[in-house]
Scaffold this active site. Structure first.
Site, PDB file in Angstrom:
ATOM      1  CB  ALA A  69      -1.005   0.023   1.081  1.00 12.27           C
ATOM      2  CG  ASP A  70       2.889   5.220  -1.503  1.00  9.14           C
ATOM      3  OD1 ASP A  70       3.493   4.507  -1.008  1.00  9.14           O
ATOM      4  OD2 ASP A  70       2.263   5.941  -2.178  1.00  9.14           O
TER       5      ASP A  70
END
Length: 192
Positions: A69-70
Site C-alpha cells: 500500500a502507498d
C-alpha cells in the site's frame, strides 16, 4: 481457507487497521526504493503499492497473499508526500489549512498459489477538509513530531484531528489503508 497474509509495509497505522478488522498477518516491510514517473495521484499510489508488493512476493513461497500500500495527499493537483524537514511540513500544513484536499491510497494484493500469481490493484480517494490553522498552531503541531512521517504532514488519527472539519469517503483510507474495500477484495479472492 488458511492463507498466509503478509503486509509489505512498516506502517504502524496499517498494522493497526489490519488488526482492527481481525486479520491474522505478518509484517515484512519492502525495502524497495519508491520511484515512479506517474503524474496522476491514483496512478502513482497504484504503482508504488505494486513495487512494494512485488518486492516481497519475489522472496515468498506460495501459498501466500502479499498486501502492498502507498498513501499520498493531493492539494489542487500538487502531490504532497512525507515532509523532509520541519519547514517543508510547515509549508504543507499552510497549504492544507482552511481548504479541502484529497487523500489517495493505492493497494496491490498478490495472491501466490503454486506457479501462478493473481494480482489485484485498486486506489481509493477520500476528501478531507482542514479547518484554519494559524502560524502558532502549525508550529505547535510540528513540535509534536507527528507530521514528519506522514503524507501531507499530518495524521488524521492523532493530534491533527482537532483541525479536521469533514471527511468525505473512507476514513481508514486517510489513515493509510481502505479496509472496507480491502476486506471485500479478500473475500472475493476466497482468502476469508
Amino acid at each position: 481457507m488458511n492463507t498466509r497474509i503478509i503486509l509489505a509495509s512498516a506502517s504502524p497505522r496499517r498494522r493497526e487497521l489490519l488488526t482492527q478488522i481481525g486479520l491474522n498477518y505478518e509484517v515484512l516491510p519492502s525495502r524497495k526504493e519508491e520511484a515512479s514517473k506517474a503524474l496522476e495521484p491514483a496512478e502513482l499510489v497504484a504503482e508504488l503499492s505494486a513495487l512494494k508488493a512485488e518486492d516481497i512476493a519475489s522472496s515468498i513461497e506460495a501459498p501466500a497473499l502479499i498486501i502492498g500500500a502507498d498513501t499520498i495527499v493531493c492539494h489542487n493537483g500538487r502531490i504532497l508526500g512525507k515532509p523532509q524537514s520541519e519547514e517543508e511540513a510547515a509549508g504543507m500544513l499552510a497549504l492544507l489549512q482552511g481548504d479541502t484536499h484529497q487523500v489517495y491510497t493505492g493497494v496491490t494484493m498478490i495472491q501466490k498459489s503454486g506457479n501462478e500469481n493473481r494480482e489485484i490493484h485498486f486506489a481509493e480517494m477520500t476528501e478531507v477538509e482542514f479547518g484554519p490553522m494559524d502560524e502558532s498552531e502549525i508550529r505547535e503541531y510540528i513540535a509534536t513530531g507527528e507530521p514528519m512521517d506522514k503524507a501531507g504532514a499530518y495524521g488524521i488519527q492523532g493530534f491533527a484531528a482537532r483541525y479536521i472539519v469533514s471527511v468525505r469517503g473512507d476514513y481508514s483510507n486517510v489513515v493509510g489503508l481502505p479496509v472496507a474495500r480491502l476486506y471485500g477484495e479478500l473475500k472475493k479472492l476466497g482468502v476469508l
